[in-house]
Scaffold this motif. Structure first.
Motif, short mmCIF file in Angstrom:
data_model
loop_
_atom_site.label_atom_id
_atom_site.label_comp_id
_atom_site.label_asym_id
_atom_site.label_seq_id
_atom_site.Cartn_x
_atom_site.Cartn_y
_atom_site.Cartn_z
N LEU A 50 40.66 1.72 -41.54
CA LEU A 50 41.65 0.74 -41.96
C LEU A 50 42.72 0.58 -40.89
O LEU A 50 43.12 -0.54 -40.55
CB LEU A 50 42.29 1.14 -43.29
CG LEU A 50 43.42 0.24 -43.78
CD1 LEU A 50 42.90 -1.16 -44.09
CD2 LEU A 50 44.10 0.84 -45.00
N PHE A 51 43.20 1.68 -40.33
CA PHE A 51 44.21 1.62 -39.28
C PHE A 51 43.68 0.88 -38.05
O PHE A 51 44.37 0.02 -37.49
CB PHE A 51 44.66 3.03 -38.90
CG PHE A 51 45.68 3.05 -37.80
CD1 PHE A 51 46.98 2.68 -38.03
CD2 PHE A 51 45.31 3.41 -36.51
CE1 PHE A 51 47.92 2.68 -37.01
CE2 PHE A 51 46.23 3.41 -35.48
CZ PHE A 51 47.54 3.05 -35.74
N ILE A 52 42.45 1.20 -37.64
CA ILE A 52 41.85 0.52 -36.48
C ILE A 52 41.72 -0.98 -36.76
O ILE A 52 41.98 -1.81 -35.89
CB ILE A 52 40.48 1.16 -36.14
CG1 ILE A 52 40.67 2.57 -35.61
CG2 ILE A 52 39.70 0.31 -35.15
CD1 ILE A 52 39.39 3.38 -35.51
N THR A 53 41.34 -1.32 -37.99
CA THR A 53 41.20 -2.72 -38.37
C THR A 53 42.55 -3.45 -38.33
O THR A 53 42.65 -4.55 -37.78
CB THR A 53 40.60 -2.84 -39.78
OG1 THR A 53 39.31 -2.25 -39.76
CG2 THR A 53 40.49 -4.28 -40.22
N LEU A 54 43.59 -2.84 -38.89
CA LEU A 54 44.91 -3.49 -38.91
C LEU A 54 45.47 -3.64 -37.50
O LEU A 54 46.03 -4.69 -37.16
CB LEU A 54 45.88 -2.69 -39.78
CG LEU A 54 45.59 -2.70 -41.28
CD1 LEU A 54 46.55 -1.77 -42.01
CD2 LEU A 54 45.70 -4.11 -41.82
N LEU A 55 45.30 -2.62 -36.68
CA LEU A 55 45.79 -2.69 -35.30
C LEU A 55 45.03 -3.76 -34.51
O LEU A 55 45.64 -4.59 -33.82
CB LEU A 55 45.64 -1.32 -34.64
CG LEU A 55 46.35 -1.12 -33.32
CD1 LEU A 55 47.84 -1.28 -33.50
CD2 LEU A 55 46.03 0.26 -32.78
N ILE A 81 35.72 -10.82 -39.80
CA ILE A 81 34.46 -10.41 -39.17
C ILE A 81 34.67 -9.10 -38.42
O ILE A 81 33.84 -8.18 -38.48
CB ILE A 81 33.95 -11.52 -38.23
CG1 ILE A 81 33.55 -12.74 -39.04
CG2 ILE A 81 32.80 -11.03 -37.36
CD1 ILE A 81 33.29 -13.99 -38.23
N TYR A 82 35.80 -8.99 -37.73
CA TYR A 82 36.15 -7.75 -37.01
C TYR A 82 36.26 -6.58 -37.99
O TYR A 82 35.76 -5.48 -37.73
CB TYR A 82 37.45 -7.95 -36.23
CG TYR A 82 38.02 -6.70 -35.65
CD1 TYR A 82 37.42 -6.08 -34.57
CD2 TYR A 82 39.17 -6.12 -36.18
CE1 TYR A 82 37.95 -4.91 -34.03
CE2 TYR A 82 39.69 -4.97 -35.64
CZ TYR A 82 39.08 -4.37 -34.57
OH TYR A 82 39.60 -3.21 -34.04
N ALA A 83 36.91 -6.80 -39.14
CA ALA A 83 37.09 -5.74 -40.13
C ALA A 83 35.73 -5.29 -40.68
O ALA A 83 35.49 -4.09 -40.84
CB ALA A 83 37.98 -6.23 -41.27
N ALA A 84 34.85 -6.25 -40.95
CA ALA A 84 33.52 -5.89 -41.45
C ALA A 84 32.76 -5.06 -40.41
O ALA A 84 32.10 -4.08 -40.75
CB ALA A 84 32.73 -7.15 -41.79
N ALA A 85 32.90 -5.42 -39.13
CA ALA A 85 32.22 -4.67 -38.07
C ALA A 85 32.79 -3.27 -37.94
O ALA A 85 32.04 -2.30 -37.77
CB ALA A 85 32.34 -5.43 -36.75
N VAL A 86 34.11 -3.14 -38.01
CA VAL A 86 34.73 -1.81 -37.90
C VAL A 86 34.29 -0.92 -39.04
O VAL A 86 33.92 0.24 -38.83
CB VAL A 86 36.28 -1.93 -37.85
CG1 VAL A 86 36.93 -0.57 -38.07
CG2 VAL A 86 36.74 -2.53 -36.54
#
Length: 90
Positions: A50-55, A81-86
């Motif tokens: 979640l942190f990596i996605t928000l950043l 799309i980025y969040a789904a990939a992360v």
């Protein structure tokens, strides 16, 4: 709080972030997770992802503002799309 210039989009943004934190806290309590190793070769948990996605989403939106302009709807799609990939591969 008029000095902060709260608008509906700002309020929704902070409400979504607060909701995510509450949901992830509940998930961590109900379904404890063991860290997993993904593409980055580091151990991550749901909270780390979640942190990596928000950043990363913040950087995507800043780059979008600098390169494309003020219309952020397409940047939101890129962030999703980025969040789904992360969450899938990191």
């Amino acid at each position: 709080m008029a000095w902060m210039a709260w608008t509906w989009p700002t309020g929704v943004f902070f409400a979504v972030i607060a909701s995510l934190l509450v949901i992830f806290t509940i998930l961590a309590i109900r379904y404890p997770e063991t860290p997993r190793i993904g593409v980055l070769r580091i151990e991550t948990t749901r909270g780390d992802r979640l942190f990596i996605t928000l950043l990363g989403s913040a950087f995507i939106n800043l780059a979008w503002l600098g390169l494309v302009g003020t219309t952020q709807w397409a940047a939101l799609i890129v962030c999703l799309i980025y969040a789904a990939a992360v969450f899938r591969w990191v």
